[in-house]
Design a protein around this motif. Structure first.
Motif, short mmCIF file in Angstrom:
data_model
loop_
_atom_site.label_atom_id
_atom_site.label_comp_id
_atom_site.label_asym_id
_atom_site.label_seq_id
_atom_site.Cartn_x
_atom_site.Cartn_y
_atom_site.Cartn_z
N UNK A 6 4.16 9.93 -0.89
CA UNK A 6 5.58 9.81 -1.25
C UNK A 6 5.89 10.62 -2.49
N UNK A 7 5.00 10.56 -3.47
CA UNK A 7 5.22 11.32 -4.70
C UNK A 7 5.22 12.82 -4.42
N UNK A 8 4.28 13.21 -3.57
CA UNK A 8 4.23 14.65 -3.28
C UNK A 8 5.48 15.11 -2.55
N UNK A 9 6.02 14.24 -1.69
CA UNK A 9 7.20 14.64 -0.92
C UNK A 9 8.45 14.70 -1.78
N UNK A 10 8.64 13.69 -2.58
CA UNK A 10 9.86 13.64 -3.38
C UNK A 10 9.76 14.50 -4.64
N UNK A 11 8.58 14.97 -4.98
CA UNK A 11 8.42 15.77 -6.19
C UNK A 11 8.52 17.25 -5.95
N UNK A 12 8.97 17.69 -4.79
CA UNK A 12 9.12 19.12 -4.52
C UNK A 12 10.29 19.70 -5.31
N UNK A 255 3.63 -2.81 -2.88
CA UNK A 255 2.64 -3.89 -2.84
C UNK A 255 1.91 -3.92 -1.50
N UNK A 256 2.68 -3.82 -0.43
CA UNK A 256 2.05 -3.81 0.90
C UNK A 256 1.14 -2.59 1.08
N UNK A 257 1.58 -1.47 0.47
CA UNK A 257 0.78 -0.25 0.57
C UNK A 257 -0.54 -0.39 -0.16
N UNK A 258 -0.50 -1.06 -1.29
CA UNK A 258 -1.75 -1.27 -2.02
C UNK A 258 -2.73 -2.11 -1.21
N UNK A 259 -2.19 -3.19 -0.59
CA UNK A 259 -3.07 -4.01 0.25
C UNK A 259 -3.59 -3.23 1.46
N UNK A 260 -2.70 -2.44 2.05
CA UNK A 260 -3.11 -1.65 3.21
C UNK A 260 -4.15 -0.61 2.84
N UNK A 261 -3.97 -0.01 1.64
CA UNK A 261 -4.95 0.99 1.20
C UNK A 261 -6.33 0.37 1.04
N UNK A 262 -6.35 -0.84 0.44
CA UNK A 262 -7.64 -1.52 0.27
C UNK A 262 -8.27 -1.83 1.63
N UNK A 263 -7.44 -2.32 2.55
CA UNK A 263 -7.96 -2.63 3.89
C UNK A 263 -8.46 -1.39 4.61
N UNK A 264 -7.70 -0.29 4.47
CA UNK A 264 -8.11 0.95 5.12
C UNK A 264 -9.43 1.46 4.56
N UNK A 265 -9.59 1.35 3.26
CA UNK A 265 -10.85 1.78 2.66
C UNK A 265 -12.02 0.96 3.20
N UNK A 266 -11.81 -0.37 3.27
CA UNK A 266 -12.87 -1.21 3.82
C UNK A 266 -13.14 -0.88 5.29
#
Length: 784
Positions: A6-12, A255-266
């Protein structure tokens, strides 16, 4: 990861957009493309008009040149002036388009012919394609005041490249001008579109991308001046409205993204580990599958090779065996001395052992093919064991005692397959006798729940524990030294175990290296007839010999059961003073010590083939001899005859020749020995025999005479048995004539091949007279 994207997209930034992706470029490109296509079409139309004009100018200019030269050329032709003709044609060639000029008179005489090479250029092929390579013009010559008089012809060859080159130059300039106009138009449109569209959009993009994407936007985006009411203004208004609704949602998604990131890593770690594990498993499975495929292919190749070998071996061995056993059987029926009859009987029994070995090999192949069939008929297992032991006693070493010990309550007959049970007994006994050089070999029969137990024990070399599983593999023995020292094929125990399994039984082994072995076969053979006790005998019998011998154990079991008084002594010195009715011993030296001190009859149990000569028997009379192992019926009959003075109650076998079958048999056989054997057996069975050496002779015999049955050998020269049988059936004259195949090939598929050829039955070589008799009685019953 989603936040980073998201940062990369909106930071263009506004200048991060690729030039070719900008709307100004795309609109300018589309406009220029349309203008370029239209300009090109117009240029091509202009070039096409120029092409038509240039093409017409070629003909026009040359016609004009011919018109100018007409009068001069006519006077030259009229005067036939070759010099002026050369000057005229030479002058014409000064025109760049002409490459040849000819002038001829009215007699076709060439007055002048001048030419020069044509011009070459890399553009010439295109010019030749458009205008042609060259053109030829001609002008008929005449004078103005004599228009009807033909004077000659002026020929001009034109090189079109002089005109085509000028046309191509003009066409190139035309196309270049079109391209230049398109480039100028592109630049102008790009500038206009940038000012009107791209620049305000870049301003809006810069305002939208100026903040931190992780923090909800608090300020509104300003609309560029002059664009409040157009599409850009509407876009800014919609964006500002979305910022309000997105502010609250961003934090929740983060918040949901943080949880999803952790789950995806696992999950990635788990998937990676599982993938590595699956790769290892797949690799091992691939190796195992390849090994299994290789093993399966090797097994198939070995099975095909073994089947071919067994079929060939069966045929090659059974043919001479048939002749040998048949001749011996015929000789035994003749007038012979007792010693000669015994020798021939031994030879016949040895041949039967060889046949049984061949059958073992073929039966093993049937197990592999799943084609073994079992009978279920009543038979006397005790008598069969005694007969088999008596037959195999010739294989026992001189210092080995073979004994048959059968329980008193053992059934008189059981239900099962006598042939397969005989194979089990024969294989176990042969194995025990082979590996025993001193001591005893005992075969015992017991009744168990649901069947019988056949137990064979020996005092031989024994089997190490680590080799006890290996010995049941085909063609395998306990060790290489065993094969070198004792020989053997390694088939007996493998076949025995397979037979026990086929009967739903079990084979057990108890053995220790150096202390002998004990094999027990538990078979589900239910009783058919219970044990029948013979008529009791009266008398006192003394046995003399080793108290641990098998003979002593047998007599201690049987004699009291038959009502006899029995006593055992270890030496001859202990007997003097006793008054027995019969003395039984297996020690010839002690017999010599007893005579003439004791007058009682003596029964001497001798080893196989060790009967005393008639002279010595007369000296020791009354002396009776029985070969070990002692059979119950033979021992009982001898005791009855000796103690009671009665003849044996055994029924003699009726001679087959007493009641002729009166059958006419056509024997089709090419082997002379087999002819003699089969013919001798058939004659003794009361048959009239006609012999044919091959199939064609058999057909001739059938045309001349009538027969009750045909015995057809399968493999013969000229015409074999299969073809002869097919022709007999195809002829239609003998539809009910029984045809029985005689073949040395004992493989299962041979029976089906014979039936397919039209044969009714099948008899494998070598065959016995009893088998031949049963076959004739089945297919040619005696009419009353």
């Amino acid at each position: 990861m989603l936040a980073q994207r998201t940062e990369q997209t909106t930071g263009l930034g506004p200048m991060d957009i690729k030039f070719t992706n900008r709307l100004s470029y795309k609109q300018a490109r589309l406009t220029v493309l349309v203008g370029f296509i239209l300009g090109t079409l117009l240029s091509l139309i202009q070039i096409g008009i120029d092409y038509a004009s240039e093409d017409a100018s070629i003909n026009r200019e040359i016609r004009t040149l011919l018109k100018i030269s007409h009068d001069t050329a006519s006077r030259i032709a009229y005067n036939i002036d070759t010099e002026l003709a050369q000057e005229l044609t030479g002058g014409l060639l000064k025109s760049p388009a002409l490459i040849r000029a000819r002038l001829i008179d009215n007699n076709d005489t060439v007055l002048a012919d001048v030419q020069r090479p044509r011009l070459e250029s890399r553009y010439r092929p295109l010019s030749d394609f458009l205008f042609g390579e060259q053109r030829q013009f001609q002008d008929r010559l005449y004078l103005a005041h004599l228009p009807g008089e033909y004077l000659g012809t002026l020929y001009l060859d034109v090189d079109t490249y002089a005109f085509g080159g000028r046309f191509l130059d003009r066409a190139g300039i035309t196309l270049f001008n079109g391209f230049a106009r398109s480039l100028v138009l592109t630049g102008i449109l790009l500038g206009l579109f940038y000012l009107m569209l791209t620049k305000p959009l870049v301003t809006v993009i810069g305002a939208l991308s100026g903040g931190d994407a992780r923090v909800p936007r608090q300020t509104r985006v300003e609309c560029p001046s002059g664009h409040e009411n157009d599409e850009i203004g509407v876009l800014v208004k919609v964006a500002n409205q979305q910022f309000v609704s997105m502010a609250t949602e961003i934090q929740q998604r983060r918040n949901a993204e943080n949880r999803l990131t952790q789950y995806l890593n696992e999950l990635e770690d788990i998937v990676s580990a599982r993938t590595d594990e699956l790769k290892a498993i797949n690799h091992r499975l691939s190796q195992s599958n390849q090994e299994l495929e290789d093993a399966r292919q090797r097994a198939l190749d070995m099975a095909h090779a073994r089947a071919a070998f067994l079929a060939n071996m069966s045929h090659e061995i059974r043919t001479p065996l048939n002749g040998m056993l048949g001749m011996i059987a015929l000789a035994v029926d003749g007038p012979l001395a007792a010693e000669q009859r015994q020798q021939l009987a031994i030879a016949h029994d040895s041949g039967k052992v060889l046949v049984e070995l061949l059958n073992d090999i073929l039966d093993l192949s049937k197990f592999d093919a799943g084609q073994l069939e079992l009978e279920r008929i009543p038979f006397d297992l005790g008598a069969m064991v005694e007969d088999t032991a008596n037959l195999l006693s010739q294989n026992a070493a001189a210092s080995v005692e073979l004994t048959c010990l059968i329980d008193a309550d053992f059934p008189s007959s059981v239900l099962g397959d006598p042939t397969r049970v005989r194979q089990i007994v024969s294989n176990l006994l042969s194995n025990a006798l082979k590996f025993t050089r001193f001591g005893r070999v005992d075969i015992r029969l017991h009744s168990i729940v649901g069947g019988v137990r056949i137990e064979v024990s020996d005092t031989g070399i024994g089997i190490p524990e680590d080799a006890q599983a290996r010995i049941f593999q085909p063609f395998t023995q306990a060790g290489a030294g065993i094969t070198r020292q004792f020989g053997g094929t390694g088939l007996g125990l493998a076949l025995t175990r397979n037979l026990c399994k086929a009967m739903q039984g079990h084979l057990h082994i108890q053995s220790q290296s150096g202390f002998g072995s004990c094999f027990s076969a538990d078979l589900p053979l239910p009783p058919h007839t219970e044990a029948i006790a013979p008529a009791p005998l009266v008398g006192r019998v003394i046995s003399l010999g080793n108290s641990t011998s098998g003979l002593t154990e047998l007599l201690q079991t049987l004699l009291p059961r038959w009502g006899l008084e029995h006593a055992h002594f270890d030496s001859a010195a202990d007997i003097f003073g006793a008054a027995p009715d019969l003395l039984i011993t297996d020690d010839l030296e002690q017999v010599l010590q007893l005579r003439p001190g004791i007058a009682a009859p003596i029964l001497l149990a001798t080893a196989y083939g060790s009967f005393l000569p008639s002279e010595q028997t007369a000296q020791l009379a009354p002396l009776y001899q029985l070969a070990r192992p002692l059979a119950r019926n033979a021992l009982y009959q001898t005791l009855r005859r000796t103690l009671l003075g009665e003849p044996s109650v055994a029924l003699p076998s009726p001679a087959p020749g007493e009641q002729p079958l009166r059958a006419r048999i056509l024997l089709v056989e090419d082997n002379p020995v087999n002819q003699m054997v089969a013919k001798g057996m058939l004659i003794k069975l009361g048959c009239l025999v006609q012999i044919a050496a091959q199939g064609a002779e058999a057909l001739e015999c059938l045309e001349r005479e009538c027969f009750d049955m045909v015995l057809m050998d399968c493999n013969m020269p000229v015409m074999d048995g299969y073809e002869a049988s097919r022709r007999i059936r195809q002829g239609g004259r003998w539809p009910d004539l029984p045809i029985v195949a005689l073949t040395a090939n004992a493989m299962p598929e041979e029976r089906e091949r014979c039936r397919a050829a039209g044969m009714n039955d099948y008899l494998a070589k070598p065959f016995r007279r009893e088998e031949l008799l049963a076959l004739i009685e089945h297919w040619v019953p005696i009419s009353g």
